[in-house]
Design a protein around this motif. Structure first.
Motif, short mmCIF file in Angstrom:
data_model
loop_
_atom_site.label_atom_id
_atom_site.label_comp_id
_atom_site.label_asym_id
_atom_site.label_seq_id
_atom_site.Cartn_x
_atom_site.Cartn_y
_atom_site.Cartn_z
N ARG A 189 0.82 -1.22 0.00
CA ARG A 189 0.00 0.00 0.00
C ARG A 189 0.85 1.26 0.00
NH1 ARG A 189 -5.10 -0.97 4.02
NH2 ARG A 189 -5.76 -2.95 3.15
N MET A 190 2.13 1.11 0.28
CA MET A 190 2.99 2.29 0.43
C MET A 190 3.49 2.76 -0.93
SD MET A 190 5.05 1.12 3.87
CE MET A 190 5.96 2.65 4.12
N GLY A 191 3.04 3.96 -1.30
CA GLY A 191 3.45 4.55 -2.58
C GLY A 191 4.62 5.49 -2.39
N ALA A 192 4.70 6.47 -3.28
CA ALA A 192 5.85 7.36 -3.31
C ALA A 192 5.98 8.20 -2.04
CB ALA A 192 5.71 8.29 -4.52
N ASP A 193 7.22 8.51 -1.70
CA ASP A 193 7.52 9.47 -0.64
C ASP A 193 8.04 10.74 -1.31
OD1 ASP A 193 8.07 10.57 1.93
OD2 ASP A 193 10.19 10.04 1.65
N HIS A 194 7.50 11.86 -0.89
CA HIS A 194 7.87 13.14 -1.50
C HIS A 194 8.53 14.04 -0.46
CE1 HIS A 194 4.86 12.03 -4.66
NE2 HIS A 194 4.20 11.56 -3.62
N LEU A 195 9.55 14.75 -0.85
CA LEU A 195 10.17 15.74 0.03
C LEU A 195 10.18 17.07 -0.70
CD1 LEU A 195 11.59 16.13 2.79
CD2 LEU A 195 13.76 15.82 1.59
N LEU A 196 9.45 18.04 -0.17
CA LEU A 196 9.34 19.33 -0.85
C LEU A 196 10.17 20.40 -0.13
CD1 LEU A 196 5.49 19.43 -1.57
CD2 LEU A 196 7.34 18.74 -3.11
N PRO A 197 10.90 21.21 -0.89
CA PRO A 197 11.69 22.28 -0.28
C PRO A 197 10.79 23.43 0.15
CG PRO A 197 11.90 22.37 -2.66
CD PRO A 197 11.02 21.19 -2.35
N LEU A 198 11.05 23.99 1.30
CA LEU A 198 10.24 25.10 1.80
C LEU A 198 11.15 26.05 2.59
CD1 LEU A 198 7.33 26.04 1.68
CD2 LEU A 198 6.81 24.63 3.64
N GLU A 199 12.22 26.48 1.89
CA GLU A 199 13.23 27.29 2.58
C GLU A 199 12.68 28.61 3.08
OE1 GLU A 199 13.65 26.08 -0.46
OE2 GLU A 199 15.59 25.05 -0.64
N ALA A 200 11.58 29.07 2.49
CA ALA A 200 11.03 30.37 2.87
C ALA A 200 10.78 30.45 4.37
CB ALA A 200 9.75 30.65 2.10
N LEU A 201 10.32 29.34 4.97
CA LEU A 201 10.05 29.36 6.41
C LEU A 201 11.32 29.63 7.21
CD1 LEU A 201 7.45 26.51 7.14
CD2 LEU A 201 7.18 28.97 7.49
N GLY A 202 12.41 28.97 6.81
CA GLY A 202 13.68 29.17 7.51
C GLY A 202 14.20 30.58 7.29
N LEU A 203 13.99 31.13 6.08
CA LEU A 203 14.48 32.47 5.77
C LEU A 203 13.72 33.52 6.57
CD1 LEU A 203 14.88 32.18 1.88
CD2 LEU A 203 16.69 32.23 3.60
N ILE A 204 12.43 33.28 6.79
CA ILE A 204 11.65 34.20 7.62
C ILE A 204 12.17 34.14 9.05
CG2 ILE A 204 9.34 34.64 8.59
CD1 ILE A 204 8.23 33.56 5.86
N GLY A 205 12.50 32.92 9.50
CA GLY A 205 13.22 32.73 10.76
C GLY A 205 12.49 33.20 12.00
N GLY A 206 13.27 33.49 13.02
CA GLY A 206 12.71 34.05 14.25
C GLY A 206 12.09 33.03 15.18
N THR A 207 12.30 31.73 14.94
CA THR A 207 11.79 30.74 15.86
C THR A 207 12.91 29.82 16.31
OG1 THR A 207 11.29 28.79 14.50
CG2 THR A 207 9.80 30.68 14.29
#
Ligand code: ZN
Length: 242
Positions: free
Chosen positions: A71-89
């Motif tokens: 039942r296990m299909g594809a695993d996807h990894l999406l880049p979302l650097e914007a969150l890190g660039l906004i930072g502050g956490t």
């Protein structure tokens, strides 16, 4: 990422970080959906260990659960650097974990789950899936407003309107505390799944692996480790396995 799409509405896409909660959600989805794919996000998190754990957990689930593996299909990894660039956490920069003046911990990443769900829905749309599964939880949470059931309901509606296609956001952990999450893992996959959660998932905010505690790896003192350890202890005290 593969390009072959399954038939429409044929399965569920699990928001899978490699932690205890999303691993339990993965098992929950595999138990009830004929086709399950996973998605993770690289958002510049302070500790990349979480992303490494994802692939280990997926491999072990395939290996230990032959009934689930097909039942296990594809695993996807999406880049979302914007969150890190906004930072502050404290999750995206070298800041000490602390409470903010408004009562929210500084581990809160504003908009994170909203972005995750939007991107997951876009991916699910392309892959012909209409169900998103996430480990958001209102019971033991840290006050994160993007984990609330009301937020999920509103998001579900916004996604369905904005993409003109029905989406269901399934949150099996929403009303469970951490002890109940351990219990759910046990009921879904027995000791084999509990072992995977203990040994291979990652929760610690400080990114520490180190020694294996009864409840798993981690520093043992950050809020995420404390919640996980206390939940495990409560589950054990209540008679684990029942
Ligand atoms: Zn920790």
């Amino acid at each position: 990422m593969t390009t072959a799409s399954p038939p429409a509405s044929a399965g569920a896409l699990v928001l899978f970080s490699g932690g205890q909660d999303s691993t339990t959600c993965l098992a929950w989805a595999l138990d009830r959906h004929p086709h399950v794919e996973t998605v993770g996000f690289d958002y510049g998190q302070r500790h990349r260990i979480e992303l490494d754990c994802r692939t280990v957990v997926l491999a072990r689930v395939r290996q230990r659960f032959p009934a689930w593996a097909p039942r296990m299909g594809a695993d996807h990894l999406l880049p979302l650097e914007a969150l890190g660039l906004i930072g502050g956490t404290a999750l995206t920069s070298e800041t000490e974990i602390a409470m903010r003046a408004d009562g929210l911990p500084n581990t809160f990443v504003p908009g994170r789950n909203l972005l995750f769900l939007t991107l997951a829905a876009a991916l699910a749309y392309r892959r012909g899936m209409a169900v998103l599964v996430g480990g958001m939880c209102e019971t033991d949470y840290s006050g994160y407003p993007d984990c609330r059931d009301a937020t999920m309901k509103a998001m579900q509606q916004a996604l369905a309107l904005g993409m003109d296609r029905p989406f269901a956001i399934e949150t099996p952990l929403m009303w469970l505390d951490k002890a109940a999450t351990w219990r759910l893992a046990q009921s879904l996959g027995g000791d084999a799944l509990v072992d995977i959660v203990r040994e291979d998932t990652h929760t610690c905010y400080l990114g520490e692996r180190g020694q294996l505690h009864p409840w798993g790896h981690g520093c043992g003192s950050c809020p995420a480790c404390q919640l996980r350890a206390q939940g495990y202890a409560a589950w054990q005290a209540a008679g684990a396995g029942n």
